[in-house]
Design an enzyme around this catalytic site. Structure first.
Site, PDB file in Angstrom:
ATOM      1  N   ARG A 133       0.930  -9.684   9.101  1.00  0.00           N
ATOM      2  CA  ARG A 133      -0.299 -10.411   8.819  1.00  0.00           C
ATOM      3  C   ARG A 133      -0.080 -11.915   8.973  1.00  0.00           C
ATOM      4  O   ARG A 133      -0.935 -12.630   9.511  1.00  0.00           O
ATOM      5  CB  ARG A 133      -0.782 -10.093   7.403  1.00  0.00           C
ATOM      6  CG  ARG A 133      -1.407  -8.700   7.270  1.00  0.00           C
ATOM      7  CD  ARG A 133      -1.443  -8.242   5.819  1.00  0.00           C
ATOM      8  NE  ARG A 133      -2.150  -6.972   5.657  1.00  0.00           N
ATOM      9  CZ  ARG A 133      -1.651  -5.778   5.982  1.00  0.00           C
ATOM     10  NH1 ARG A 133      -0.435  -5.699   6.503  1.00  0.00           N
ATOM     11  NH2 ARG A 133      -2.359  -4.675   5.803  1.00  0.00           N
ATOM     12  N   ARG A 188      -0.690   7.665  18.109  1.00  0.00           N
ATOM     13  CA  ARG A 188      -1.359   7.275  16.865  1.00  0.00           C
ATOM     14  C   ARG A 188      -2.775   6.758  17.143  1.00  0.00           C
ATOM     15  O   ARG A 188      -3.022   6.108  18.155  1.00  0.00           O
ATOM     16  CB  ARG A 188      -0.515   6.237  16.127  1.00  0.00           C
ATOM     17  CG  ARG A 188       0.836   6.781  15.727  1.00  0.00           C
ATOM     18  CD  ARG A 188       1.641   5.783  14.932  1.00  0.00           C
ATOM     19  NE  ARG A 188       1.058   5.521  13.620  1.00  0.00           N
ATOM     20  CZ  ARG A 188       1.580   4.684  12.735  1.00  0.00           C
ATOM     21  NH1 ARG A 188       2.692   4.030  13.034  1.00  0.00           N
ATOM     22  NH2 ARG A 188       1.001   4.501  11.567  1.00  0.00           N
ATOM     23  N   SER A 226      -5.258   3.471   1.254  1.00  0.00           N
ATOM     24  CA  SER A 226      -4.255   2.407   1.073  1.00  0.00           C
ATOM     25  C   SER A 226      -4.916   1.076   0.746  1.00  0.00           C
ATOM     26  O   SER A 226      -4.575   0.029   1.302  1.00  0.00           O
ATOM     27  CB  SER A 226      -3.375   2.277   2.328  1.00  0.00           C
ATOM     28  OG  SER A 226      -2.723   3.491   2.620  1.00  0.00           O
ATOM     29  N   ASP A 275       2.885   5.248   1.740  1.00  0.00           N
ATOM     30  CA  ASP A 275       4.149   5.005   2.445  1.00  0.00           C
ATOM     31  C   ASP A 275       5.354   5.382   1.595  1.00  0.00           C
ATOM     32  O   ASP A 275       6.458   5.551   2.121  1.00  0.00           O
ATOM     33  CB  ASP A 275       4.256   3.539   2.873  1.00  0.00           C
ATOM     34  CG  ASP A 275       3.570   3.267   4.200  1.00  0.00           C
ATOM     35  OD1 ASP A 275       3.130   4.237   4.857  1.00  0.00           O
ATOM     36  OD2 ASP A 275       3.461   2.087   4.590  1.00  0.00           O
ATOM     37  N   LYS A 329       0.923   9.017  10.640  1.00  0.00           N
ATOM     38  CA  LYS A 329       1.824   7.872  10.658  1.00  0.00           C
ATOM     39  C   LYS A 329       2.743   8.010  11.883  1.00  0.00           C
ATOM     40  O   LYS A 329       2.356   8.605  12.892  1.00  0.00           O
ATOM     41  CB  LYS A 329       2.619   7.815   9.348  1.00  0.00           C
ATOM     42  CG  LYS A 329       1.751   7.617   8.110  1.00  0.00           C
ATOM     43  CD  LYS A 329       1.233   6.194   8.011  1.00  0.00           C
ATOM     44  CE  LYS A 329       0.544   5.932   6.690  1.00  0.00           C
ATOM     45  NZ  LYS A 329       0.141   4.521   6.534  1.00  0.00           N
ATOM     46  N   ARG A 350       4.194  12.920   8.389  1.00  0.00           N
ATOM     47  CA  ARG A 350       5.204  12.768   7.344  1.00  0.00           C
ATOM     48  C   ARG A 350       5.153  13.877   6.305  1.00  0.00           C
ATOM     49  O   ARG A 350       6.189  14.284   5.779  1.00  0.00           O
ATOM     50  CB  ARG A 350       5.050  11.405   6.661  1.00  0.00           C
ATOM     51  CG  ARG A 350       5.551  10.266   7.515  1.00  0.00           C
ATOM     52  CD  ARG A 350       5.408   8.929   6.823  1.00  0.00           C
ATOM     53  NE  ARG A 350       5.949   7.870   7.669  1.00  0.00           N
ATOM     54  CZ  ARG A 350       5.664   6.585   7.542  1.00  0.00           C
ATOM     55  NH1 ARG A 350       4.838   6.195   6.587  1.00  0.00           N
ATOM     56  NH2 ARG A 350       6.205   5.694   8.350  1.00  0.00           N
TER      57      ARG A 350
END
Length: 413
Positions: free
Chosen positions: A15, A110, A183, A297, A324, A328
């Site tokens: 970011r 993705r 998230s 995560d 992801k 996962r």
């Protein structure tokens, strides 16, 4: 007590690179993460014509509010989701230019569709080279007027983050109504960082109003990566030791620090101070049922230590972990089953029962978090190996060396 120095946050570094590139003036990032993902982001900025000077513990970025210096460029995003989602959004605001983006085979799989649909709705000329909603793609920039959007960020909060950071670069700003959000703490990171770069976003529930006007450069300190810290906190809880991570305390930006609350619920002692967090334990852990939607995560971290708890561990509301770097949820389940552990899964949940895991070769699927999570399990099940141990370069290139030293330190206590 073991004190462990965690590398800088990947999320914060990515970011900060976007915001610095878009800001007026020169930004200095202090202790940014140096990994394949962040190096790939910096390389992408250079390819676009931004000046990025990297020293050992600080990076200097010369901002270009008007957009990239290059008016034609091909950017390879490697495996980085933030690179692959943020950079096409950054260049969309340029007055002109043609920019082609591609990524690794893993990143090509993705999804991007909610973001690219939103950019297209804003009038951006964006075209996919192969599968719709995936890399490769081409952006023909002509500026972004701004306006109102409806966005589904139930698959990834990065879609919303990219658009929020785009907002000040548009002519009229953006008003984004979010229908689904996963998230959510990562969005709070974005809002706090935009504020540090001079932009205040108005949030009313799941509606975000972003003013136009651009960013101003600053000196920005990158805090340690809370997701990476989860492996060391989990190790303390699993082995009956005490671990302190400096730089992550009460004012930390990253929601993944809330993983220590999960460990507390399993019986660990947790202390979150002004500028450090400590986890200690007897090594005995209770089973738990926990919703990890906002800290997904760290789901693999919990999954990897779950068989050593005294009761079942049920992790819920983590459907987004299936899109992801790999699926996962299924990767954790398959590896645990190979270790002899009883596991049940659903579309968005995993239930792991106590067991006596045996050492196997962990199928990593090229996912750094699978490797680092099962390294913690290896503290109780020696002999675990990995089919691709080097994939940790994505976020923590020295992980194996650091974790081995850490483990030796625990044994010596």
């Amino acid at each position: 007590m073991t004190v462990i120095d965690i590398p800088g946050s990947k999320s914060v570094t990515a970011r900060a690179l976007f915001l610095a590139a878009a800001a007026e003036g020169t930004t200095t990032l202090l202790r940014p993460l140096r990994s394949d993902d962040t190096e790939g982001f910096a390389e992408g900025l250079r390819t676009l014509g931004y000046e990025v000077a990297q020293e050992a513990d600080r990076w200097h970025i010369e901002g270009r509010p008007a957009g990239p210096a290059a008016d034609d460029a091909e950017v390879y995003c490697r495996d980085g989701a933030t690179t692959a989602r943020f950079l096409p959004t950054l260049v969309a605001a340029a007055a002109s230019g043609t920019y082609r983006f591609d990524a690794s085979a893993q990143m090509r799989r993705r999804p991007l569709a909610p973001l690219t649909r939103a950019l297209t709705a804003l009038g951006v000329d964006l075209r996919h080279g192969e599968a719709e909603g995936h890399h490769p793609l081409t952006v023909r920039a002509a500026g972004v007027e701004g306006g109102e959007l409806t966005l589904d960020a139930g698959e990834s909060s990065q879609y919303l983050t990219a658009l929020l950071m785009l907002g000040p670069l548009t002519a009229k700003g953006l008003r984004i109504e979010v229908t689904e959000l996963v998230s959510a703490p990562y969005v709070e990171i974005t809002l706090a960082m935009m504020r540090d770069f001079g932009v205040e976003v108005l949030r009313e529930g799941n509606t975000f109003t972003v003013p136009p006007g651009g960013y101003r450069a600053t000196a920005y300190a990158v805090e340690p990566d809370a997701s990476t810290a989860s492996y060391f906190f989990a190790a303390a809880a699993l082995t009956g030791h005490e671990v302190t991570v400096p730089g992550l305390g009460i004012g930390a930006l990253q929601g993944d620090l809330r993983f220590v609350d999960v460990l507390r619920g399993m019986g660990a002692e947790v202390s979150v101070g002004a500028d450090a967090t400590t986890v200690s334990s007897t090594g005995r852990l209770r089973g738990i049922t926990v919703n990890m939607r906002d800290i997904s995560d760290t789901m693999p971290t919990l999954a990897a230590i779950a068989p050593y708890a005294e009761g079942p561990v049920v992790i819920e509301d983590v459907a987004n972990t299936r899109v992801k770097e790999c699926d996962r949820l299924e990767a954790c389940a398959a590896n645990l089953r190979a270790m002899g552990v009883t596991v049940h899964t659903g579309p968005d949940r995993i239930e792991i029962h106590p067991g006596t895991p045996k050492p196997v070769e962990i199928a990593t699927h090229g996912d750094h978090r699978i490797v680092m999570s099962f390294a913690v399990a290896g503290l109780r099940t020696p002999g675990l190996t990995y089919d691709d141990p080097g994939c940790v370069r994505k976020t923590f290139p020295r992980f194996h060396e650091v974790f081995a030293d850490f483990a030796h330190g625990l044994e010596a206590r």
